[in-house]
Motif scaffolding. Structure first.
Motif, short mmCIF file in Angstrom:
data_model
loop_
_atom_site.label_atom_id
_atom_site.label_comp_id
_atom_site.label_asym_id
_atom_site.label_seq_id
_atom_site.Cartn_x
_atom_site.Cartn_y
_atom_site.Cartn_z
N ARG A 98 1.76 3.79 -3.13
CA ARG A 98 0.87 5.16 -2.84
C ARG A 98 0.91 6.17 -4.01
NH1 ARG A 98 -1.55 6.96 1.72
NH2 ARG A 98 -0.65 5.31 2.99
N ARG A 149 0.73 -1.25 0.06
CA ARG A 149 0.01 0.18 0.10
C ARG A 149 0.87 1.17 -0.15
NH1 ARG A 149 -3.50 -2.63 3.48
NH2 ARG A 149 -2.45 -1.74 5.36
N GLU A 150 1.87 1.36 0.82
CA GLU A 150 2.60 2.25 0.90
C GLU A 150 3.79 2.53 -0.37
OE1 GLU A 150 3.37 4.99 3.20
OE2 GLU A 150 1.28 3.98 3.88
#
Length: 323
Positions: A323, A319-320
């Motif tokens: 992003r 997710r990071e």
């Protein structure tokens, strides 16, 4: 483009981190960390010429004996790189055995230790029963190994003890223009490996020749079939405290890597535990890779506490990263 560098992790997310790197068309391979390496075939062990150890906790160094046994009697030296502790650990390992019948063995172990400023070279040779000899000490900006194909750099980081992270970068990649090759009446064959080797190793390669079948062909006549492109870059880091200094040093090392192999030991919800144990969280691993412009993030070295939910660790990091 056929890659020259083929990396693969040897173990699962919850086992010892260890990266095996095969160098295509070369009789050599590289290891990053030296934990459990029992999955390697004897033929793969025998090809390992260079080992880059992050630190000498057991899960990063217990494979030394397995590797030594696999290359014993080999003519080609084994080169091991790491923080200062790796020298004392190798010396201790070697002292754990009796070496009274090996003086005629060709085995040599070069040990290069990097403390963030100096690179020290020591050697252990079978001919003198693996007694340590220190050969040199010189200043280093982190460049550990440089040859005609690739370079390896390190940065000193902190894991409550000194810990090194590494990057391996192919100097450049040589692609072959197959259409032009065909138009010249040439076919693909083993001679292309010799052709590429000449280009890499000789500054005046146009004056060299390569044997194609029973003919010696001047490189200058066929050099236009080579397309020089950016080489691969892979990086490897594990067991790192979450500190601004560590993250800044790591980003500088891994910048623009094609693949970054990184620990994700804890979830962000256990950040305090990560700080206490000097490890990264999955979120920090993903964010660091994103900031460094990494193209692909490969995770490793998860805490056993997540053995029933590895997807949570993967999801948090990715997710990071995306992003």
């Amino acid at each position: 483009m056929k890659p020259l560098i083929h990396p693969r992790l040897l173990n699962s997310y919850f086992d010892d981190p260890c990266l095996f790197v095969r160098i295509m068309y070369e009789k050599r391979a590289i290891l990053f960390d030296l934990g459990n390496i029992h999955s390697l075939k004897p033929s793969e062990l025998y090809k390992i010429t260079d080992v880059f150890v992050t630190h000498t906790h057991m899960d990063h160094f217990i494979g030394f004996d397995t590797l030594l046994r696999g290359i014993l009697r080999r003519e080609v030296p084994l080169n091991i790189y790491g923080p200062t502790s790796v020298l004392y650990c190798i010396q201790g390992k070697l002292r754990g055995y009796t070496w009274n019948l090996i003086e005629d063995y060709p085995t040599r172990i070069n040990v290069f230790t990097f403390n963030g400023r100096y690179l020290t070279h020591s050697i252990f040779s079978a001919k003198n029963r693996f007694k340590k000899q220190t050969l040199s000490r010189s200043e280093s900006n982190g460049l550990l190994l440089q040859n005609t194909i690739f370079t390896v750099r390190a940065v000193k980081l902190d894991h409550s003890i000194p810990c090194l992270a590494y990057s391996l970068e192919e100097k450049y990649h040589i692609n072959i223009d197959k259409a032009l090759l065909t138009s010249k009446g040439l076919s693909v064959g083993p001679w292309l490996n010799d052709f590429k080797k000449i280009i890499r190793e000789h500054a005046d390669h146009d004056r060299q020749s390569v044997k194609i079948g029973d003919k010696d062909v001047q490189i200058s006549e066929i050099s236009d079939i080579a397309r020089i492109t950016r080489g691969q870059k892979i990086s490897y880091a594990t067991d790192i405290a979450i500190t601004p200094k560590n993250i800044a040093g790591l980003i500088g090392l891994i910048k623009d890597s094609d693949i970054f192999f990184c620990e994700a030991y804890f979830l962000e919800k256990d950040r305090e535990r990560a700080i206490e144990r000097s490890h990264l969280t999955a979120k920090t691993a993903g964010a660091t890779a994103k900031k460094a412009g990494v193209k692909k993030l490969e995770l490793m070295h998860f805490s056993p506490k997540y053995s029933d939910c590895p997807d949570r660790v993967l999801d948090e990091a990715m997710r990071e990263f995306h992003r």
